[in-house]
Write an enzyme that holds these catalytic residues in place. Structure first.
Site, PDB file in Angstrom:
ATOM      1  N   ILE B  98       0.845  -1.193   0.000  1.00  0.00           N
ATOM      2  CA  ILE B  98       0.000   0.000   0.000  1.00  0.00           C
ATOM      3  C   ILE B  98       0.877   1.239   0.000  1.00  0.00           C
ATOM      4  CG2 ILE B  98      -1.832   1.230   1.227  1.00  0.00           C
ATOM      5  CD1 ILE B  98      -2.277  -1.459   2.781  1.00  0.00           C
ATOM      6  N   CYS B  99       0.609   2.115  -0.936  1.00  0.00           N
ATOM      7  CA  CYS B  99       1.354   3.375  -0.979  1.00  0.00           C
ATOM      8  C   CYS B  99       0.590   4.414  -0.152  1.00  0.00           C
ATOM      9  CB  CYS B  99       1.494   3.847  -2.429  1.00  0.00           C
ATOM     10  SG  CYS B  99       2.358   5.403  -2.596  1.00  0.00           S
ATOM     11  N   LEU B 100       0.962   4.510   1.099  1.00  0.00           N
ATOM     12  CA  LEU B 100       0.255   5.434   1.999  1.00  0.00           C
ATOM     13  C   LEU B 100       1.286   5.986   2.991  1.00  0.00           C
ATOM     14  CD1 LEU B 100      -2.454   6.589   3.068  1.00  0.00           C
ATOM     15  CD2 LEU B 100      -2.650   4.565   4.503  1.00  0.00           C
TER      16      LEU B 100
END
Lengths: 414, 161
Positions: B98-100
């Site tokens: 997840i790109c967060l």
């Protein structure tokens, strides 16, 4: 003041002047730490308690309970000394951020055990957060309303713009904003807060105050407007209006004197008016609405402001006092992670208090739009579902009431 | 399952253990809406069911998050990934990464598993298209030897979704 306890040189047991082994600290200057603790500039390293006991504070990082915590200078959040020592990232060129609000140049101060005043302040702070949320939501509603109005101006021919629809979308949007912009750091607390309070606090007090302000101003308005009305408007134009407005009015006039019981009358009056008004009202509606709304706006919002101000005194004093507290403590117990210039820190504290004041001032604004909303929503639906809608209805009716009063002279002139 | 190996298999520190236990208790009392913690006896790896929020692209869809805690949690961020099949989202790779930002650079020890979950659900809910990130294939290929997303140098460019 709040720092009395912190200033008084507490005798700190030698063993609480060094870390209790919560973390494996690197790069801790034990001599300096000891001095800061003995000088009451940092909280003593009490061993954290697993369970909540009376008068203990929970450190939001390690979740252990302590007799007292340090406070971040930016957002006043608590942190125990050992967790604070962990916040400094060794060999980092970047200034340390506050773990709670992300303000740069994180620094804490120690004020000893929380006093009653401070606990009170915290509650006020919470209250302010709630108020800010309300304002945000109102702003959202207002924006939406303005958008609707613009749209309405463009297509002014169609008067029935589905008030239910307006309600729904704006409320939904407000909800979304409130939740998505919630600052993450205080999640653990704020989630609880939200569940307990958010819903209850949305309307209640403030709206009731606004309502009352509107009632008052309408009564005043009605009285004041008579002469202007008579002067500026050729009476013949209103003959028709009087005929179908006035029959509906008597019950309403009564309702305005007893706001609490007015809803039933209001609905009845509205219904009646809609029937009698019928088709011919379309152009007259336009007239009256502009007539009522424009002078009404400024009056209402002024009134609203007064009342909100009256309602806020505790909030106002709160806005002043934390800053005062900060001032008092400026040279008290500060141990910046990155020893930065005082100026910067003064700047931040100023900024935040300014913002708070601004926000306080802004809180008067939404009332205006509320009224606006009232006007637009009422046209269509007679059955109020929510308290909000009921209020709007009531407002509309009271407006009609004011209108009725203004048209009374017209009747006698006939 | 190499791709889901925890970043550090070292056992939790005392403080991490204590905090996680309290977080778990808090979760049980007050779980974030739309999430369900799957009970295991492993405090160091939480598996959490996520239900897409009603009215969003992911409504009625269920996914699983796997949260692995490092020895020095919460000073260090947990590793959070979707267990494949991961939701189709512009910031979620097919291997579940997840790109967060809050999972990496912007992690703060003041955050909790619960707050992470809320952020992830909010990220899902605000999505307007169901699609993979543009560089999905390249990224997933690079991760084939079980690299943790925490070792990725992420670029956080999109603050909308």
């Amino acid at each position: 003041m709040g720092n009395k306890l912190g200033r008084r040189r507490q005798v700190v047991d030698e063993k609480f002047t060094r870390p209790q082994g919560l973390y494996q600290h690197k790069d801790v200057d034990h001599k300096k730490l000891k001095k800061l603790i003995l000088d009451s500039k940092l909280a003593p390293c009490f061993p954290g308690d697993e369970d909540c006991a009376f008068d203990l504070e929970e450190c939001p990082i390690c979740f252990l309970y302590y007799p007292s915590l340090n406070r971040s200078r930016c957002c006043m959040k608590g942190i125990c000394t050992e967790c604070f020592l962990q916040m400094k990232t060794p060999n980092s060129t970047r200034p340390t951020q506050c773990p709670f609000c992300k303000t740069l140049n994180y620094a804490v101060e120690y004020r000893g055990v929380k006093t009653k005043e401070e606990k009170g302040k915290e509650q006020i702070e919470e209250q302010r957060v709630i108020e800010a949320k309300i304002r945000m939501r109102r702003q959202e509603l207002q924006d939406e309303e303005e958008r609707m109005q613009r749209r309405q101006e463009i297509s002014s021919s169609s008067r029935n713009m589905a008030p239910g629809e307006v309600e729904d979308t704006t409320v939904a949007e407000g909800d979304e904003i409130v939740s998505s912009q919630e600052p993450f750091p205080s999640r653990r607390q704020s989630v609880r807060l939200r569940q307990n309070r958010d819903d209850d606090f949305d309307l209640d007090l403030e709206d009731i105050m606004v309502m009352e302000a509107i009632w008052l101003s309408i009564q005043e308005n009605g009285r004041q407007r008579n002469p202007t009305y008579g002067d500026s408007v050729p009476s013949e134009q209103y003959l028709t209006e009087d005929q179908h407005v006035s029959p509906a009015m008597p019950p309403v006039a009564e309702s305005s004197s007893s706001p609490s019981g007015g809803l039933a009358c209001a609905i009845a009056a509205l219904a009646e008016r809609q029937q009698t008004g019928g088709g011919s009202s379309s152009n007259h509606d336009g007239n009256t609405s502009t007539f009522n709304m424009i002078p009404g706006y400024s009056r209402f919002s002024n009134r609203g402001e007064q009342v909100t101000e009256m309602y806020h005194p505790s909030g106002n004093s709160a806005e002043d006092s934390p800053e005062l507290g900060l001032e008092m403590n400026r040279d008290d117990g500060e141990w910046g992670v990155d020893h930065e210039s005082e100026a910067a820190e003064v700047g931040t504290s100023r900024a935040s208090s300014d913002a708070a004041e601004d926000a306080g001032r802004d809180s008067a604004l939404p009332t205006q739009h509320e009224i606006e909303g009232g006007f637009q929503t009422v046209g269509g639906s007679i059955v109020p579902d929510s308290f909000e809608e009921q209020m709007m209805l009531a407002m509309a009716v009271s407006l009609a009431d004011a209108q009725a009063r203004t048209s009374m002279p017209g009747l006698t002139w006939q | 399952m190499t791709s889901t190996a925890a970043p550090s298999r070292k056992v939790l520190s005392k403080i991490a253990c204590n905090r996680l236990q309290k977080e778990l208790v808090e979760w049980q009392v007050n779980p974030p809406a739309g999430f369900k913690h799957k009970v295991t006896d492993n405090l160091q790896r939480w598996v959490i069911e996520v239900n897409g929020a009603p009215g969003t692209l992911y409504a009625n869809e269920m996914y699983q998050l796997q949260v692995d805690f490092p020895e020095h949690y919460p000073m260090e961020a947990p590793q959070v990934i979707f267990v494949p099949p991961a939701p189709l989202h512009p910031h979620i790779y097919s291997n579940g990464h997840i790109c967060l930002d809050i999972l990496y650079d912007s992690w703060s020890p003041a955050m909790t598993v619960s707050s992470i979950c809320i952020s992830i659900l909010s990220m899902l809910s605000s999505s307007t298209v169901k699609q993979r990130p543009a560089d999905n294939d390249r990224y997933v290929k690079n991760c084939r030897n079980g690299r943790s997303p925490k070792e990725t140098r992420w670029w956080f460019h999109d603050d909308k979704v």
